[in-house]
Design an enzyme around this catalytic site. Sequence first.
Site, PDB file in Angstrom:
ATOM      1  CG  PHE A   1      29.923  49.688  42.587  1.00 22.21           C
ATOM      2  CD1 PHE A   1      31.297  49.769  42.443  1.00 22.21           C
ATOM      3  CD2 PHE A   1      29.226  48.800  41.772  1.00 22.21           C
ATOM      4  CE1 PHE A   1      31.974  49.000  41.516  1.00 22.21           C
ATOM      5  CE2 PHE A   1      29.898  48.021  40.832  1.00 22.21           C
ATOM      6  CZ  PHE A   1      31.278  48.123  40.706  1.00 22.21           C
TER       7      PHE A   1
ATOM      8  CD  GLU B   1      44.360  46.597  38.298  1.00 20.69           C
ATOM      9  OE1 GLU B   1      43.195  46.639  37.878  1.00 20.69           O
ATOM     10  OE2 GLU B   1      44.785  45.690  39.049  1.00 20.69           O
TER      11      GLU B   1
ATOM     12  CG  HIS C   1      42.331  45.335  43.348  1.00 15.42           C
ATOM     13  ND1 HIS C   1      41.208  45.417  42.564  1.00 15.42           N
ATOM     14  CD2 HIS C   1      43.389  45.326  42.497  1.00 15.42           C
ATOM     15  CE1 HIS C   1      41.575  45.467  41.288  1.00 15.42           C
ATOM     16  NE2 HIS C   1      42.895  45.420  41.219  1.00 15.42           N
TER      17      HIS C   1
ATOM     18  CB  THR D   1      33.683  40.607  44.124  1.00 16.42           C
ATOM     19  OG1 THR D   1      34.512  40.333  43.005  1.00 16.42           O
ATOM     20  CG2 THR D   1      33.654  42.098  44.391  1.00 16.42           C
TER      21      THR D   1
ATOM     22  CE  LYS E   1      39.566  46.323  47.351  1.00 14.84           C
ATOM     23  NZ  LYS E   1      38.212  46.307  46.753  1.00 14.84           N
TER      24      LYS E   1
ATOM     25  CG  ASN F   1      36.347  43.552  48.254  1.00 17.98           C
ATOM     26  OD1 ASN F   1      37.190  44.436  48.352  1.00 17.98           O
ATOM     27  ND2 ASN F   1      35.951  43.070  47.085  1.00 17.98           N
TER      28      ASN F   1
ATOM     29  CE1 TYR G   1      38.977  49.246  42.045  1.00 21.05           C
ATOM     30  CE2 TYR G   1      39.539  50.974  43.587  1.00 21.05           C
ATOM     31  CZ  TYR G   1      39.458  49.633  43.264  1.00 21.05           C
ATOM     32  OH  TYR G   1      39.870  48.680  44.165  1.00 21.05           O
TER      33      TYR G   1
END
Length: 140
Positions: free
Chosen positions: A59, A128, A117, A93, A11, A114, A51
Amino acid sequence: MSGNRTFTMIKPDATGAGHTGKIIDKIIEAGFSIKAMKWTQLSKEDAQAFYAVHSERPFYEELVDYMSSGPIVAAILEKDNAVASFRDLIGATNPAEAAEGTIRKMFATSIAANAVHGSDSDENAAIEGSFYFSEREKTK
Ligand code: CMP
């Protein structure tokens, strides 16, 4: 039977902090082989689509803004029992709850930022992976 492929993104917090190489090393040391990989950046629309499953969550907007804020590395990884094995490697997570030695414990800064993924099921790993890679780009 569990599948042998999963999907990951490194990320923007981790690419921006220069952790990409260290994270890829950890993934390879853990026994995963890389079947496809690319350095790219999501548009806001890409992040919304990726997402979409979280679109009702409080969120969601923060997640979409964050995931489109900088470069990411997308990859398809192979190992026996890949989804569960990769989730063990990355940790919880929320990095505050991640076990010692996990990627999120080492590199993540918050629940949104974080570091990585990891797909949560074989079905989502396939969906994905196909979001980023054509059949031709996935090595056998
Ligand atoms: P990821 O594995 O990419 O899947 C969904 C993401 O939503 C998750 O990692 C987190 O980065 C993010 N997320 C989950 N819960 C929260 C939260 N409470 N606040 C902000 N982001 C969250």
